[in-house]
Structures are given as C-alpha cells and as structure tokens.
Design a protein around this motif. Structure first.
Motif, PDB file in Angstrom:
ATOM      1  N   PRO A   1       0.806  -1.705   0.123  1.00 24.91           N
ATOM      2  CA  PRO A   1       0.085   0.303  -0.028  1.00 24.91           C
ATOM      3  C   PRO A   1       0.680   1.237   0.009  1.00 24.91           C
ATOM      4  CG  PRO A   1      -0.720  -1.738   2.299  1.00 24.91           C
ATOM      5  CD  PRO A   1       0.576  -1.847   0.913  1.00 24.91           C
ATOM      6  N   MET A   2       0.701   2.563  -0.632  1.00 25.98           N
ATOM      7  CA  MET A   2       1.057   3.378  -0.627  1.00 25.98           C
ATOM      8  C   MET A   2       1.680   3.801   0.889  1.00 25.98           C
ATOM      9  SD  MET A   2       0.933   4.300  -3.176  1.00 25.98           S
ATOM     10  CE  MET A   2      -0.034   4.367  -4.989  1.00 25.98           C
ATOM     11  N   ARG A   3       0.945   3.401   1.802  1.00 25.88           N
ATOM     12  CA  ARG A   3       1.351   4.482   3.460  1.00 25.88           C
ATOM     13  C   ARG A   3       2.500   3.470   3.174  1.00 25.88           C
ATOM     14  NH1 ARG A   3       0.108   0.919   6.737  1.00 25.88           N
ATOM     15  NH2 ARG A   3      -2.089   0.393   6.085  1.00 25.88           N
ATOM     16  N   LYS A   4       3.260   2.198   3.036  1.00 21.85           N
ATOM     17  CA  LYS A   4       3.952   0.827   3.414  1.00 21.85           C
ATOM     18  C   LYS A   4       5.139   1.782   2.786  1.00 21.85           C
ATOM     19  CE  LYS A   4       2.090  -2.885   6.096  1.00 21.85           C
ATOM     20  NZ  LYS A   4       2.182  -4.041   6.381  1.00 21.85           N
TER      21      LYS A   4
ATOM     22  N   GLU B   1       6.913  11.566   2.477  1.00 23.53           N
ATOM     23  CA  GLU B   1       5.353  11.659   1.967  1.00 23.53           C
ATOM     24  C   GLU B   1       4.668  11.058   1.400  1.00 23.53           C
ATOM     25  OE1 GLU B   1       3.983  14.006   3.932  1.00 23.53           O
ATOM     26  OE2 GLU B   1       5.855  13.962   5.086  1.00 23.53           O
ATOM     27  N   PRO B   2       3.590  10.902   1.412  1.00 29.58           N
ATOM     28  CA  PRO B   2       2.941   9.557   1.125  1.00 29.58           C
ATOM     29  C   PRO B   2       2.161  10.863  -0.563  1.00 29.58           C
ATOM     30  CG  PRO B   2       1.752   9.159   2.909  1.00 29.58           C
ATOM     31  CD  PRO B   2       2.661  10.452   2.543  1.00 29.58           C
ATOM     32  N   SER B   3       2.574  11.615  -0.908  1.00 28.76           N
ATOM     33  CA  SER B   3       2.352  11.953  -1.679  1.00 28.76           C
ATOM     34  C   SER B   3       2.596  12.102  -2.959  1.00 28.76           C
ATOM     35  CB  SER B   3       1.889  13.713  -1.445  1.00 28.76           C
ATOM     36  OG  SER B   3       2.680  14.857  -1.264  1.00 28.76           O
ATOM     37  N   ASN B   4       4.082  11.876  -2.312  1.00 23.84           N
ATOM     38  CA  ASN B   4       5.424  11.474  -3.431  1.00 23.84           C
ATOM     39  C   ASN B   4       5.722  10.133  -4.152  1.00 23.84           C
ATOM     40  OD1 ASN B   4       6.587  13.948  -2.959  1.00 23.84           O
ATOM     41  ND2 ASN B   4       8.208  13.442  -0.911  1.00 23.84           N
ATOM     42  N   VAL B   5       5.015   9.965  -3.152  1.00 25.36           N
ATOM     43  CA  VAL B   5       4.681   8.209  -3.654  1.00 25.36           C
ATOM     44  C   VAL B   5       4.299   8.008  -4.702  1.00 25.36           C
ATOM     45  CG1 VAL B   5       4.154   5.550  -2.669  1.00 25.36           C
ATOM     46  CG2 VAL B   5       6.121   7.291  -1.458  1.00 25.36           C
ATOM     47  N   THR B   6       3.012   8.832  -4.326  1.00 28.19           N
ATOM     48  CA  THR B   6       2.127   8.628  -5.438  1.00 28.19           C
ATOM     49  C   THR B   6       1.906   9.104  -6.208  1.00 28.19           C
ATOM     50  OG1 THR B   6      -0.472   8.667  -3.903  1.00 28.19           O
ATOM     51  CG2 THR B   6      -0.895   9.711  -5.984  1.00 28.19           C
TER      52      THR B   6
END
Length: 145
Positions: free
Chosen positions: A58-61, A69-74
């Motif tokens: 998942p994005m959080r992990k 930051e999760p937004s960077n991962v997205t």
C-alpha cells in the motif's frame, strides 16, 4: 593503549567502521542512480520499483519504507504506472485499500537494476563464502539493533 568504547564516546575502530559504512552507502547510492538513469528512471523511482518487485505494498507502507510523504509516493507510482512498470490493484486483505505492484516488465527492470550494481558484487566475489556469510550475518545483526 586503545581508547575505551562507550556509547557517548566511540573508539577509533568504531569511528573507522562508521566511516567505511558511510563510504559503502555513498558508493551504492551513486551507482544505483547511474543504473536508474540507464532505464530513464530517477533514483526514487528505481528504489520504489525495487521494493515493489519484492511484494505489492500500500502507498502508506511505501512512504514509510522510502521515508517520504505519501503524496510523493503517489506521484512516483503515477509515473511508473504510465510506463507500464507498476499497476494499482485492490489489496486482497482489504478491498477498500489499493496496493501498488510491479508488473512483469517492472520486475524485469528491477532485476536488471540489481544485477547492474557492480561495485559491491565485484569486491564480494573476492570474499570466500564463509566471509560473505559472516558479513551478511553481521549486517543483519546490526540492522536488528
């Protein structure tokens, strides 16, 4: 006489080992960035693809493991997805959650990246199997601390 080692004041040997570890890490990142560039990837994209080649996450992990930051991962996942290296799919454990997963092509690129890292592989080849096992075990022990 050797300086006593305390947590507050490390001895010279400890400092030398810390410096050597830092040099290994710097060389690893430098070569990883070069290898990523040969696949038209940034270092962050290559690291994320490497993680996803091992298992869907998942994005959080992903954000936790990449320490960003999760937004960077997205954004990174979006770019890799547009190239067909990553896909989003429902998490089998919780269908409300989406996981990112490497595609077959993404796993191939991640494997190529790992195999192209010469700096560690070449010196490690000069060590005996027993030495490589000892080094692996010591590194694992350090990471558990």
């Amino acid at each position: 006489m050797a300086t006593p080692h305390t947590p507050d004041r490390p001895d010279e040997l400890t400092m030398e080992v810390v410096d050597l570890i830092g040099s290994v890490v710097a060389r690893y990142h430098e070569e990883y960035e070069e290898a990523a560039g040969t696949h038209a990837l940034t270092g962050a994209q290559a690291r994320l693809l490497g993680l996803l080649s091992l298992e869907p996450l998942p994005m959080r992990k992903l954000a936790q493991r990449l320490k960003c930051e999760p937004s960077n991962v997205t954004g990174i996942v979006d770019r890799l997805e547009s190239r067909g290296l990553v896909e989003r799919r429902p998490d089998p454990a919780d269908r409300r959650v989406k996981v990112a997963a490497a595609t077959e092509e993404g796993r191939r690129v991640a494997r190529d990246l790992r195999e192209s890292l010469r700096f560690a592989r070449e010196p490690l080849a000069g060590l005996s199997e027993d030495e490589r096992l000892a080094l692996r075990d010591l590194l694992r022990r350090m990471l558990r601390s």
